[in-house]
Design an enzyme around this catalytic site. Structure first.
Site, PDB file in Angstrom:
ATOM      1  CD  GLN A  94      42.813  45.743  46.831  1.00 57.86           C
ATOM      2  OE1 GLN A  94      42.580  45.221  45.759  1.00 57.86           O
ATOM      3  NE2 GLN A  94      42.458  46.982  47.124  1.00 57.86           N
ATOM      4  CG  HIS A 110      45.556  49.269  40.639  1.00 55.82           C
ATOM      5  ND1 HIS A 110      45.625  50.593  41.004  1.00 55.82           N
ATOM      6  CD2 HIS A 110      45.069  48.610  41.732  1.00 55.82           C
ATOM      7  CE1 HIS A 110      45.216  50.721  42.263  1.00 55.82           C
ATOM      8  NE2 HIS A 110      44.866  49.532  42.719  1.00 55.82           N
ATOM      9  CD  GLU A 111      42.867  45.468  41.194  1.00 57.29           C
ATOM     10  OE1 GLU A 111      43.207  45.009  42.302  1.00 57.29           O
ATOM     11  OE2 GLU A 111      42.311  46.581  41.068  1.00 57.29           O
ATOM     12  CG  HIS A 130      46.639  45.462  44.973  1.00 58.83           C
ATOM     13  ND1 HIS A 130      46.881  46.173  46.125  1.00 58.83           N
ATOM     14  CD2 HIS A 130      45.701  46.174  44.289  1.00 58.83           C
ATOM     15  CE1 HIS A 130      46.132  47.273  46.130  1.00 58.83           C
ATOM     16  NE2 HIS A 130      45.408  47.308  45.027  1.00 58.83           N
ATOM     17  N   GLY A 155      38.245  46.740  40.409  1.00 56.92           N
ATOM     18  CA  GLY A 155      39.137  45.599  40.558  1.00 56.92           C
ATOM     19  C   GLY A 155      39.494  45.380  42.012  1.00 56.92           C
ATOM     20  CB  CYS A 184      43.749  51.750  45.586  1.00 59.36           C
ATOM     21  SG  CYS A 184      44.016  50.106  46.250  1.00 59.36           S
ATOM     22  CG  LEU A 185      38.031  49.310  46.172  1.00 58.36           C
ATOM     23  CD1 LEU A 185      37.485  47.926  45.858  1.00 58.36           C
ATOM     24  CD2 LEU A 185      36.890  50.295  46.438  1.00 58.36           C
TER      25      LEU A 185
END
Ligand code: NI
Length: 160
Positions: free
Chosen positions: A52, A136-137, A140, A47, A94-95
């Protein structure tokens, strides 16, 4: 389409609240396509949220198509969690937080309402991993990283 640069923890944009998208134009569609391409460029990302890649708009992409019973990809605009049920603890990464994993308590099931890239209303009934990734997304979009919610941290390399 183009791969965009992923912002890393410490970048102020990751702490900001993203704005609602009021018009779904070519620019927004391009953003979603680029986000998906950027996500697919990563070894195990599932995701990605617009902040991000440095864009403070309420857009996320989620792709679990490589998982067992996989679903996606989803491109979601202005996603909102409208129902939550139960609890689960998931080891998240997480990226934007390379090398770190953490245990986060999330709802076991959620309903997410959003618009798709064509401006149509979509309603996703998610449970297990999909529920975790959506939460999670969407976090963000409110400037929240999983590191603020995690109770235990692990180095990603120790997991392999
Ligand atoms: Ni993340």
């Amino acid at each position: 389409m183009a791969v965009r640069q992923i912002r890393i923890i410490g970048d102020e944009i990751l702490k900001k609240r993203a704005r609602e998208i009021t018009e779904i134009d070519e620019k927004v569609q391009q953003l979603l396509d680029d986000m998906l391409e950027t996500l697919h460029q990563t070894p195990d990302g599932v995701g990605l949220a617009a902040p991000q890649v440095g864009v403070l708009k309420r857009a996320i992409v989620v792709d679990l198509s490589q998982e067992e019973n996989g679903v996606g990809p989803y491109k979601l605009i202005n996603p909102v969690i409208t129902k939550k049920k139960g609890e689960q603890v998931c080891r998240e990464g997480c990226l934007s937080v390379p090398g770190k994993l953490g245990d986060v308590t999330r709802p076991k099931e959620v309903v997410v309402e959003a618009l798709n890239e064509n401006g149509e209303k979509v309603k996703i009934k998610a449970k297990d991993l999909l529920a975790v990734v959506l939460c999670h997304e969407i976090d963000h979009l409110d400037g929240i990283l999983f590191t603020e919610k995690a109770t235990e941290f692990y180095d990603a390399e120790d997991e392999e």
